[in-house]
Design a protein around this motif. Structure first.
Motif, PDB file in Angstrom:
ATOM      1  N   PRO A  63      13.098  17.955  32.785  1.00  0.00           N
ATOM      2  CA  PRO A  63      13.192  18.651  31.493  1.00  0.00           C
ATOM      3  C   PRO A  63      13.521  20.126  31.690  1.00  0.00           C
ATOM      4  O   PRO A  63      13.040  20.774  32.619  1.00  0.00           O
ATOM      5  N   GLY A  64      14.384  20.627  30.821  1.00  0.00           N
ATOM      6  CA  GLY A  64      14.803  22.017  30.880  1.00  0.00           C
ATOM      7  C   GLY A  64      16.125  22.220  31.599  1.00  0.00           C
ATOM      8  O   GLY A  64      16.743  23.278  31.458  1.00  0.00           O
ATOM      9  N   GLN A  65      16.589  21.243  32.369  1.00  0.00           N
ATOM     10  CA  GLN A  65      17.873  21.379  33.055  1.00  0.00           C
ATOM     11  C   GLN A  65      19.011  21.260  32.053  1.00  0.00           C
ATOM     12  O   GLN A  65      18.891  20.593  31.033  1.00  0.00           O
ATOM     13  N   CYS A  86      31.387  16.945  27.748  1.00  0.00           N
ATOM     14  CA  CYS A  86      31.032  17.884  26.699  1.00  0.00           C
ATOM     15  C   CYS A  86      29.629  18.417  26.970  1.00  0.00           C
ATOM     16  O   CYS A  86      28.822  17.803  27.651  1.00  0.00           O
ATOM     17  N   GLY A  87      29.351  19.553  26.388  1.00  0.00           N
ATOM     18  CA  GLY A  87      28.053  20.164  26.613  1.00  0.00           C
ATOM     19  C   GLY A  87      28.218  21.646  26.837  1.00  0.00           C
ATOM     20  O   GLY A  87      29.225  22.219  26.475  1.00  0.00           O
ATOM     21  N   PRO A  88      27.295  22.316  27.401  1.00  0.00           N
ATOM     22  CA  PRO A  88      26.092  21.805  28.056  1.00  0.00           C
ATOM     23  C   PRO A  88      24.980  21.489  27.057  1.00  0.00           C
ATOM     24  O   PRO A  88      24.874  22.122  26.016  1.00  0.00           O
ATOM     25  N   PHE A  89      24.202  20.510  27.413  1.00  0.00           N
ATOM     26  CA  PHE A  89      23.032  20.135  26.649  1.00  0.00           C
ATOM     27  C   PHE A  89      21.802  20.347  27.510  1.00  0.00           C
ATOM     28  O   PHE A  89      21.897  20.408  28.732  1.00  0.00           O
ATOM     29  N   THR A  90      20.658  20.436  26.879  1.00  0.00           N
ATOM     30  CA  THR A  90      19.408  20.640  27.603  1.00  0.00           C
ATOM     31  C   THR A  90      18.584  19.361  27.556  1.00  0.00           C
ATOM     32  O   THR A  90      18.511  18.700  26.525  1.00  0.00           O
ATOM     33  N   ILE A  91      17.970  19.044  28.679  1.00  0.00           N
ATOM     34  CA  ILE A  91      17.139  17.839  28.755  1.00  0.00           C
ATOM     35  C   ILE A  91      15.783  18.140  28.141  1.00  0.00           C
ATOM     36  O   ILE A  91      15.105  19.096  28.520  1.00  0.00           O
ATOM     37  N   LYS A  92      15.408  17.321  27.183  1.00  0.00           N
ATOM     38  CA  LYS A  92      14.097  17.472  26.548  1.00  0.00           C
ATOM     39  C   LYS A  92      13.059  16.616  27.261  1.00  0.00           C
ATOM     40  O   LYS A  92      11.954  17.060  27.505  1.00  0.00           O
ATOM     41  N   GLN A 119      23.333   7.797  33.729  1.00  0.00           N
ATOM     42  CA  GLN A 119      24.566   7.672  34.500  1.00  0.00           C
ATOM     43  C   GLN A 119      25.724   8.416  33.836  1.00  0.00           C
ATOM     44  O   GLN A 119      26.731   8.687  34.478  1.00  0.00           O
ATOM     45  N   ARG A 120      25.582   8.760  32.564  1.00  0.00           N
ATOM     46  CA  ARG A 120      26.644   9.479  31.844  1.00  0.00           C
ATOM     47  C   ARG A 120      26.484  10.986  31.940  1.00  0.00           C
ATOM     48  O   ARG A 120      27.227  11.732  31.315  1.00  0.00           O
ATOM     49  N   LEU A 121      25.525  11.469  32.720  1.00  0.00           N
ATOM     50  CA  LEU A 121      25.239  12.894  32.813  1.00  0.00           C
ATOM     51  C   LEU A 121      25.559  13.427  34.198  1.00  0.00           C
ATOM     52  O   LEU A 121      25.502  12.703  35.186  1.00  0.00           O
ATOM     53  N   LYS A 122      25.874  14.733  34.244  1.00  0.00           N
ATOM     54  CA  LYS A 122      25.940  15.441  35.511  1.00  0.00           C
ATOM     55  C   LYS A 122      25.411  16.843  35.284  1.00  0.00           C
ATOM     56  O   LYS A 122      25.478  17.384  34.175  1.00  0.00           O
ATOM     57  N   LEU A 123      24.874  17.435  36.345  1.00  0.00           N
ATOM     58  CA  LEU A 123      24.279  18.757  36.228  1.00  0.00           C
ATOM     59  C   LEU A 123      25.336  19.795  35.875  1.00  0.00           C
ATOM     60  O   LEU A 123      26.470  19.747  36.366  1.00  0.00           O
ATOM     61  N   TYR A 124      24.926  20.740  35.056  1.00  0.00           N
ATOM     62  CA  TYR A 124      25.793  21.850  34.669  1.00  0.00           C
ATOM     63  C   TYR A 124      25.396  23.041  35.527  1.00  0.00           C
ATOM     64  O   TYR A 124      24.246  23.464  35.536  1.00  0.00           O
ATOM     65  N   HIS A 125      26.366  23.591  36.264  1.00  0.00           N
ATOM     66  CA  HIS A 125      26.076  24.676  37.203  1.00  0.00           C
ATOM     67  C   HIS A 125      26.474  26.048  36.664  1.00  0.00           C
ATOM     68  O   HIS A 125      26.484  27.014  37.404  1.00  0.00           O
ATOM     69  N   GLY A 126      26.801  26.137  35.413  1.00  0.00           N
ATOM     70  CA  GLY A 126      27.160  27.417  34.817  1.00  0.00           C
ATOM     71  C   GLY A 126      28.652  27.530  34.617  1.00  0.00           C
ATOM     72  O   GLY A 126      29.442  26.679  35.016  1.00  0.00           O
TER      73      GLY A 126
END
Length: 141
Positions: A63-65, A86-92, A119-126
């Motif tokens: 959460p928070g990523q 699309c995004g970035p979104f935040t994990i709740k 599986q549809r997500l990947k980390l957003y590094h900025g």
């Protein structure tokens, strides 16, 4: 008439008993080939499943990523160069079995959340991401 058919078979060296046994052997061989095909197919499917499972990457989200979401339903404007992330979104919240609850921090209502497959997500590094906003005017024909 039957007597002539019997002698014709005898003349050609056909024996009904041997023909019956040969036919039974052929049927048994056919059944064995069918069972081998089922077994071969089962082994192939197991190997393919193991290969694909090995290629799946374990993703650990917290959460928070911030993450990017792969939008596979974006089919209005097909093209190779279009970004489907699309995004970035935040994990709740991270739910069991790979489900992740997301919210958009830039939306007006912060209570709007949705659950997606991890599986549809990947980390957003900025970095900067242009948000795609398209307004389509639809007219009655």
């Amino acid at each position: 008439m039957e007597h002539k058919a019997y002698w014709a078979l005898k003349f050609l060296n056909f024996d009904e008993a041997l023909l019956g046994q040969k036919r039974k052997l052929q049927l048994l061989e056919l059944e064995e080939m069918r069972l081998n095909a089922y077994e071969s197919s089962r082994l192939y499917k197991e190997n393919v499943k193991a290969y694909h499972d090995k290629k799946l990457l374990k993703k650990d989200f917290r959460p928070g990523q911030q993450v990017l979401l792969f939008n596979s339903r974006l089919k209005l404007f097909p093209g190779k160069l279009k970004c489907k992330w699309c995004g970035p979104f935040t994990i709740k919240e991270v739910k069991p079995y790979g489900a992740v609850e997301l919210f958009d921090p830039e939306s007006e209502t912060l209570d709007r959340t949705w659950i997606v497959n991890g599986q549809r997500l990947k980390l957003y590094h900025g970095g900067n991401i242009k948000r795609l906003t398209i307004i389509m005017q639809l007219q009655d024909p």
